[in-house]
Design an enzyme around this catalytic site. Structure first.
Site, PDB file in Angstrom:
ATOM      1  N   LYS A 157       0.853  -1.187   0.000  1.00 31.67           N
ATOM      2  CA  LYS A 157       0.000   0.000   0.000  1.00 31.67           C
ATOM      3  C   LYS A 157       0.889   1.238   0.000  1.00 31.67           C
ATOM      4  CE  LYS A 157      -3.054   2.684   3.035  1.00 31.67           C
ATOM      5  NZ  LYS A 157      -3.654   2.757   4.394  1.00 31.67           N
ATOM      6  N   ASP A 199      -2.134  10.679   3.451  1.00 26.61           N
ATOM      7  CA  ASP A 199      -3.547  10.351   3.626  1.00 26.61           C
ATOM      8  C   ASP A 199      -4.220  11.378   4.522  1.00 26.61           C
ATOM      9  OD1 ASP A 199      -6.008   9.142   3.744  1.00 26.61           O
ATOM     10  OD2 ASP A 199      -5.417   7.684   5.272  1.00 26.61           O
ATOM     11  N   LYS A 226      -9.442  13.472   8.273  1.00 31.03           N
ATOM     12  CA  LYS A 226      -8.968  13.094   9.600  1.00 31.03           C
ATOM     13  C   LYS A 226      -8.868  14.321  10.510  1.00 31.03           C
ATOM     14  CE  LYS A 226      -5.974   9.354   7.856  1.00 31.03           C
ATOM     15  NZ  LYS A 226      -6.494   8.234   8.662  1.00 31.03           N
ATOM     16  N   ASP A 271       1.722   6.482   5.748  1.00 32.34           N
ATOM     17  CA  ASP A 271       0.696   5.571   5.228  1.00 32.34           C
ATOM     18  C   ASP A 271       1.179   4.798   4.004  1.00 32.34           C
ATOM     19  OD1 ASP A 271      -1.788   4.484   5.771  1.00 32.34           O
ATOM     20  OD2 ASP A 271      -2.847   5.792   4.378  1.00 32.34           O
ATOM     21  N   ASP A 325     -11.808   7.581   3.992  1.00 34.10           N
ATOM     22  CA  ASP A 325     -10.587   7.310   4.744  1.00 34.10           C
ATOM     23  C   ASP A 325     -10.263   5.820   4.779  1.00 34.10           C
ATOM     24  OD1 ASP A 325      -8.340   7.991   6.199  1.00 34.10           O
ATOM     25  OD2 ASP A 325      -9.365   7.901   8.133  1.00 34.10           O
ATOM     26  N   GLU A 357      -9.293   4.098   2.272  1.00 34.57           N
ATOM     27  CA  GLU A 357      -8.817   4.141   0.888  1.00 34.57           C
ATOM     28  C   GLU A 357      -7.762   3.089   0.585  1.00 34.57           C
ATOM     29  OE1 GLU A 357      -5.427   5.286   2.801  1.00 34.57           O
ATOM     30  OE2 GLU A 357      -7.454   5.986   3.243  1.00 34.57           O
ATOM     31  N   ARG A 391      -7.611  -0.069   1.190  1.00 35.23           N
ATOM     32  CA  ARG A 391      -8.168  -1.305   0.629  1.00 35.23           C
ATOM     33  C   ARG A 391      -8.601  -1.108  -0.820  1.00 35.23           C
ATOM     34  NH1 ARG A 391     -12.409  -1.344   5.397  1.00 35.23           N
ATOM     35  NH2 ARG A 391     -10.565  -0.331   6.294  1.00 35.23           N
TER      36      ARG A 391
END
Length: 505
Positions: A269, A274, A281, A292, A351, A353, A355
């Site tokens: 990933k 993010d 967030k 991230d 959020d 994202e 996956r």
């Protein structure tokens, strides 16, 4: 980090610093006993007078020791023998090399192979030694206007008693040095800020890595036009609110004699920053969302270790990279996107994202007819709540693969914990408007995230490592950890070992 293996009397070793471990109870270990004799009981007297306490990870530097060829002597505590294990050895090594990295020394000789652990051989001990040494000299200085002076330590001599174990110690040290370099690359990529480490930057790093590989690693970069043509709608959806274009980065390592041998695939990933997107967030701690992409960083680090060690197997690395921003074009809660696999996804939270980029990469992995696929992601805060920062969460649709990864984690001391992936949880992803939703509610958040990914990995043995708790440290020592490069590299080396055993049989 350069290394050598010596079997000489430690008292005769000419080095800037000689490092010996001591238990808090029982007789002195072999190297310490020889040094004690040569120095007129210097070590024994320090212990008897209480001038040094061999508590775990306690370190004391002796600037001059009579009777020794070494310029300095360093004593390192191992604690009590009955409490000594892999974790204790790692703590002692890290304390020793952390102290050495602050000294004006360029070479050291260490006798940690004296510290035996049940079921661990000299190769394992030497591996841990060189890995610790390489990690200890790491400094992130790329963004400093006046970087601090780098550690001078560049050469480690591993002292062993048995000349018959030299080859094993050298092999272990070689793995440790390669692992340390891989971990340090992952740390650097993780520590870089989001305005530098973008999806395009990661793509350039893949090309750099290929250039260092002597032709064993090749790359292919899929830009947004290629992704759109491919049908990778989920990956593109995550990045559509950003000015930074998304990328799918493909790295292929050819190590097996047969180019058509089924590869092992790593999927990282790579969300380079993010914000949470429209589901933004909270501001506190948002700077840490540059981490991230640590799943992607660990894939890069593992590939660096692989090209150094050159195992005889095929490995493919996929990095799904995007920046998740709340632009006017960004995806919104309630939007529905079509994935590369053809499944539609209702986005209930932007959020969630990670996956979404991973599911397209997992679908892309099918074309390689892989022997195994492991994805690595800072996926859920729920995993941090479940496991803290000690173990990565492991989910798998194949029990044998899960056990192999757990064993690799134990061997590398980069451990994971097997979590459930039962069909009972799948219903939480039901959607009234699409094939599935991208979140399943608060209960079992890390499990339902893995369930989402499992829908895109049904055609091969697959495992998911949730590293949200292990990928970086917060607070005063904020920074990327480089995990799970150790676990992943050991997993791949074990697969090479299986091939050797099979071919010999």
């Amino acid at each position: 980090m350069e290394f050598s293996v010596l079997t000489v009397n430690p008292a005769k070793v000419e080095t800037a610093c000689l490092v010996v471990p001591l238990f808090a109870d029982g007789d002195l270990l072999s190297a310490a006993a020889q040094l004690d004799d040569a120095s007129e009981r210097l070590i024994a007297q320090l212990l008897e007078r209480g001038d040094f306490s061999p508590e775990l990870a306690n370190v004391q530097l002796i600037p001059f020791a009579p009777g020794l060829a070494a310029e300095r002597l360093m004593l390192v505590g191992l604690g009590k023998r009955d409490k000594f294990n892999e974790g204790a050895l790692r703590k002692a090594l890290d304390a020793a090399f952390g102290a050495l990295a602050k000294l004006p020394v360029d070479s050291v000789a260490v006798a940690f192979t004296d510290a035996d652990i049940d079921d661990r051989d000299v190769a394992w001990n030497a591996q841990m030694t060189l890995e610790s040494a390489t990690r200890a000299v790491y400094r992130f200085t790329q963004c400093k206007s006046t970087p601090a002076e780098a550690p001078q330590l560049a050469q480690v001599e591993v002292l062993i008693d048995d000349a018959g174990q030299v080859d094993a110690a050298k092999a272990g040290a070689r793995i440790g040095a390669a692992l340390g370099d891989g971990v340090n690359l992952a740390r650097t990529l993780g520590n870089l800020p989001g305005n530098i480490c973008t999806p395009s930057y990661l793509a350039s790093q893949a090309e750099t890595l290929a250039g260092e590989s002597d032709g064993t690693l090749t790359t292919e970069i899929l830009d947004e036009a290629a992704l759109e043509s491919l049908g990778a709608g989920a990956l593109l959806a995550v990045g559509q609110g950003s000015a930074e274009p998304s990328r799918l980065i493909v790295m292929k390592y050819q190590g097996a004699d047969d180019p058509d041998e089924a590869p092992h695939v790593l999927v990282g990933k790579g969300i380079t920053f993010d914000t949470g997107g429209i589901s933004i967030k909270p501001g506190a701690g948002m700077d840490e969302m540059k981490f991230d992409m640590c799943g992607a960083a660990s894939v890069f680090g593992t590939m660096k270790s692989v090209i150094a060690l050159k195992p005889k197997l095929n490995v493919i690395a996929l990095v799904a990279s995007a920046e998740n921003m709340p632009d006017g074009r960004a995806i919104k809660p309630g939007d529905i996107v079509t994935t590369l696999k053809g499944l539609t996804v209702e986005i209930l939270n932007t959020d969630a994202e990670g996956r979404l980029v991973l599911c397209d990469a997992l679908a892309y992995a099918e074309r390689f007819q892989p022997a195994s696929v492991v994805d690595i992601a800072t996926l859920t805060g729920a995993c941090v709540i479940a496991l803290g920062d000690h173990a990565s969460g492991l989910f798998s649709n194949d029990d044998d693969l899960a056990l192999d990864l757990l064993d690799a984690g134990e061997n590398a001391w980069d451990r994971a914990w097997h979590m459930p992936l039962w069909d009972d949880y799948q219903a939480q992803l039901d959607s009234n408007f699409a094939d599935l939703a991208n979140i399943g509610g608060r209960p079992a958040g890390s499990i339902t995230a893995a369930c989402f990914l499992s829908r895109f990995a049904e055609s091969y043995p697959w495992a998911h490592l949730d590293i949200a708790g292990t990928a970086w440290d917060s607070g005063k020592q904020k920074g990327a950890s480089g995990r799970p490069v150790g676990l992943l590299t050991r997993y791949l080396l074990d697969r090479e070992g299986e091939r050797v055993v099979t071919s010999e049989a």
